[in-house]
Design a protein around this motif. Structure first.
Motif, PDB file in Angstrom:
ATOM      1  N   THR A   1      -4.700  -5.674   5.615  1.00  0.00           N
ATOM      2  CA  THR A   1      -4.074  -4.688   4.740  1.00  0.00           C
ATOM      3  C   THR A   1      -4.006  -3.342   5.460  1.00  0.00           C
ATOM      4  O   THR A   1      -4.768  -3.078   6.386  1.00  0.00           O
ATOM      5  CB  THR A   1      -4.873  -4.524   3.436  1.00  0.00           C
ATOM      6  OG1 THR A   1      -6.216  -4.134   3.753  1.00  0.00           O
ATOM      7  CG2 THR A   1      -4.893  -5.822   2.646  1.00  0.00           C
ATOM      8  N   CYS A   2      -3.090  -2.495   5.031  1.00  0.00           N
ATOM      9  CA  CYS A   2      -2.903  -1.198   5.688  1.00  0.00           C
ATOM     10  C   CYS A   2      -2.583  -0.142   4.638  1.00  0.00           C
ATOM     11  O   CYS A   2      -1.698  -0.344   3.793  1.00  0.00           O
ATOM     12  CB  CYS A   2      -1.779  -1.278   6.718  1.00  0.00           C
ATOM     13  SG  CYS A   2      -1.492   0.270   7.606  1.00  0.00           S
ATOM     14  N   LEU A   3      -3.287   0.981   4.684  1.00  0.00           N
ATOM     15  CA  LEU A   3      -3.103   2.025   3.673  1.00  0.00           C
ATOM     16  C   LEU A   3      -1.710   2.634   3.713  1.00  0.00           C
ATOM     17  O   LEU A   3      -1.231   3.163   2.705  1.00  0.00           O
ATOM     18  CB  LEU A   3      -4.155   3.123   3.862  1.00  0.00           C
ATOM     19  CG  LEU A   3      -5.617   2.703   3.669  1.00  0.00           C
ATOM     20  CD1 LEU A   3      -6.530   3.914   3.766  1.00  0.00           C
ATOM     21  CD2 LEU A   3      -5.814   2.003   2.328  1.00  0.00           C
ATOM     22  N   MET A   4      -1.042   2.568   4.851  1.00  0.00           N
ATOM     23  CA  MET A   4       0.308   3.121   4.946  1.00  0.00           C
ATOM     24  C   MET A   4       1.292   2.370   4.044  1.00  0.00           C
ATOM     25  O   MET A   4       2.378   2.878   3.745  1.00  0.00           O
ATOM     26  CB  MET A   4       0.790   3.068   6.398  1.00  0.00           C
ATOM     27  CG  MET A   4       0.045   4.006   7.340  1.00  0.00           C
ATOM     28  SD  MET A   4       0.368   5.754   7.003  1.00  0.00           S
ATOM     29  CE  MET A   4       2.033   5.915   7.650  1.00  0.00           C
ATOM     30  N   LYS A   5       0.916   1.179   3.607  1.00  0.00           N
ATOM     31  CA  LYS A   5       1.795   0.368   2.763  1.00  0.00           C
ATOM     32  C   LYS A   5       1.534   0.576   1.272  1.00  0.00           C
ATOM     33  O   LYS A   5       2.164  -0.079   0.434  1.00  0.00           O
ATOM     34  CB  LYS A   5       1.621  -1.108   3.112  1.00  0.00           C
ATOM     35  CG  LYS A   5       1.971  -1.440   4.559  1.00  0.00           C
ATOM     36  CD  LYS A   5       1.709  -2.908   4.875  1.00  0.00           C
ATOM     37  CE  LYS A   5       2.007  -3.221   6.330  1.00  0.00           C
ATOM     38  NZ  LYS A   5       1.715  -4.647   6.676  1.00  0.00           N
ATOM     39  N   VAL A   6       0.594   1.460   0.931  1.00  0.00           N
ATOM     40  CA  VAL A   6       0.269   1.709  -0.474  1.00  0.00           C
ATOM     41  C   VAL A   6       1.315   2.633  -1.086  1.00  0.00           C
ATOM     42  O   VAL A   6       1.607   3.705  -0.542  1.00  0.00           O
ATOM     43  CB  VAL A   6      -1.135   2.336  -0.602  1.00  0.00           C
ATOM     44  CG1 VAL A   6      -1.425   2.716  -2.049  1.00  0.00           C
ATOM     45  CG2 VAL A   6      -2.196   1.365  -0.084  1.00  0.00           C
ATOM     46  N   ASP A   7       1.874   2.238  -2.212  1.00  0.00           N
ATOM     47  CA  ASP A   7       2.896   3.046  -2.882  1.00  0.00           C
ATOM     48  C   ASP A   7       2.327   4.399  -3.303  1.00  0.00           C
ATOM     49  O   ASP A   7       1.255   4.478  -3.907  1.00  0.00           O
ATOM     50  CB  ASP A   7       3.425   2.320  -4.124  1.00  0.00           C
ATOM     51  CG  ASP A   7       4.266   1.097  -3.777  1.00  0.00           C
ATOM     52  OD1 ASP A   7       4.739   1.017  -2.630  1.00  0.00           O
ATOM     53  OD2 ASP A   7       4.434   0.228  -4.660  1.00  0.00           O
ATOM     54  N   GLY A   8       3.056   5.459  -2.970  1.00  0.00           N
ATOM     55  CA  GLY A   8       2.697   6.794  -3.420  1.00  0.00           C
ATOM     56  C   GLY A   8       1.664   7.513  -2.583  1.00  0.00           C
ATOM     57  O   GLY A   8       1.314   8.659  -2.889  1.00  0.00           O
ATOM     58  N   ILE A   9       1.176   6.896  -1.529  1.00  0.00           N
ATOM     59  CA  ILE A   9       0.122   7.526  -0.732  1.00  0.00           C
ATOM     60  C   ILE A   9       0.729   8.492   0.283  1.00  0.00           C
ATOM     61  O   ILE A   9       1.845   8.287   0.770  1.00  0.00           O
ATOM     62  CB  ILE A   9      -0.749   6.464  -0.025  1.00  0.00           C
ATOM     63  CG1 ILE A   9      -2.113   7.054   0.357  1.00  0.00           C
ATOM     64  CG2 ILE A   9      -0.041   5.889   1.199  1.00  0.00           C
ATOM     65  CD1 ILE A   9      -3.142   6.013   0.716  1.00  0.00           C
ATOM     66  N   GLU A  10      -0.010   9.564   0.574  1.00  0.00           N
ATOM     67  CA  GLU A  10       0.415  10.570   1.538  1.00  0.00           C
ATOM     68  C   GLU A  10      -0.550  10.580   2.728  1.00  0.00           C
ATOM     69  O   GLU A  10      -1.737  10.285   2.569  1.00  0.00           O
ATOM     70  CB  GLU A  10       0.437  11.957   0.890  1.00  0.00           C
ATOM     71  CG  GLU A  10       1.434  12.111  -0.252  1.00  0.00           C
ATOM     72  CD  GLU A  10       2.871  12.126   0.234  1.00  0.00           C
ATOM     73  OE1 GLU A  10       3.079  12.402   1.444  1.00  0.00           O
ATOM     74  OE2 GLU A  10       3.776  11.860  -0.577  1.00  0.00           O
ATOM     75  N   PRO A  11      -0.052  10.925   3.919  1.00  0.00           N
ATOM     76  CA  PRO A  11      -0.926  10.963   5.097  1.00  0.00           C
ATOM     77  C   PRO A  11      -2.166  11.833   4.911  1.00  0.00           C
ATOM     78  O   PRO A  11      -3.248  11.481   5.387  1.00  0.00           O
ATOM     79  CB  PRO A  11      -0.005  11.519   6.191  1.00  0.00           C
ATOM     80  CG  PRO A  11       1.365  11.091   5.775  1.00  0.00           C
ATOM     81  CD  PRO A  11       1.366  11.177   4.277  1.00  0.00           C
ATOM     82  N   ASN A  12      -2.024  12.968   4.227  1.00  0.00           N
ATOM     83  CA  ASN A  12      -3.179  13.851   4.042  1.00  0.00           C
ATOM     84  C   ASN A  12      -4.276  13.185   3.213  1.00  0.00           C
ATOM     85  O   ASN A  12      -5.469  13.421   3.442  1.00  0.00           O
ATOM     86  CB  ASN A  12      -2.754  15.163   3.384  1.00  0.00           C
ATOM     87  CG  ASN A  12      -2.078  16.102   4.368  1.00  0.00           C
ATOM     88  OD1 ASN A  12      -2.220  15.949   5.582  1.00  0.00           O
ATOM     89  ND2 ASN A  12      -1.338  17.069   3.851  1.00  0.00           N
TER      90      ASN A  12
END
Length: 224
Positions: free
Chosen positions: A28-39
């Motif tokens: 799994t990868c956090l970049m694929k989470v809907d609505g998430i921002e890099p910060n």
């Protein structure tokens, strides 16, 4: 030859564990989470690194359950706390990190004497600290692109939601943004709280038990 075998065994043990846990990350990868921002991802990794530095698994074992409450029930989807029971793993070998359960009953059913038991239809959120070289390419790319903070010298958190299926296998998914908010609040708070636990002597327990007992403890922490 001995050095080669030692290195090979070390990588095998790091990846597959030898104690409590469900094994290495799922991809799994956090970049694929809907609505998430890099910060926010950076904040998660910073909080995770701070928690790792307190080494809770050196004092706490899977049999120590933390009850967690973040805000009001109405603040969360389905009007209830997503993962209100937490255990730390890693002090006895195996995965290093913590597991968050839907209930204390789920946590108890999955906690064996020296292993994590697969219980059908139980879902939990995992945060495991893995060596970067053993992580999936998508996570390594995210770490490099966002210059994410390491936990310790060479570990990074992998966060996923795991469901134990009736067939005896595991199914993984990315956590939702709301679930990650809950994890973030927990990591920020527990880093400050768990060092305050006071160990006590408990007579009458089995002599072979390795369980450490602590005074009952309730603490409220304001997480910004």
């Amino acid at each position: 030859m001995d050095l080669h075998l030692k290195s090979l065994f070390g990588r095998f043990e790091e990846q597959f564990g030898s104690g409590p846990g469900l094994g290495p990350g799922s991809g799994t990868c956090l970049m694929k989470v809907d609505g998430i921002e890099p910060n926010f991802i950076k904040s998660l990794y910073k909080a995770s690194a701070a928690l790792y530095g307190t080494e809770p698994w050196k004092r706490l074992c899977p049999g120590h359950y933390f009850g967690v409450r973040v805000g009001k029930d109405s603040d969360w989807p389905e009007k209830k706390q997503p993962f209100p029971c937490v255990q730390f793993i890693g002090g006895d070998g195996g995965d290093v990190g913590f597991y968050m359960f839907r209930s204390e009953n789920d946590a108890k059913k999955m906690t064996g004497p020296r292993e994590t038991i697969l219980v059908p239809n139980v879902e939990l959120l995992r945060v495991t600290y893995e060596v970067e070289s053993l992580m999936f390419p998508s996570n390594r790319k995210m770490i490099k692109t966002l210059s994410l903070e390491a936990s310790g010298t060479d570990r990074f958190p992998v966060i996923d939601v795991t469901r134990c299926m009736p067939g005896g296998y595991l199914r993984f998914r990315n956590p939702t943004f709301e679930e990650l908010r809950f994890v973030y609040a927990f990591m920020k708070a527990i880093s400050m709280v768990h060092p305050l636990l006071q160990q006590v002597d408990k007579e009458g327990g089995p002599k072979f038990s390795a369980m450490t007992y602590f005074e009952p403890f309730i603490e409220t922490v304001d997480v910004q």
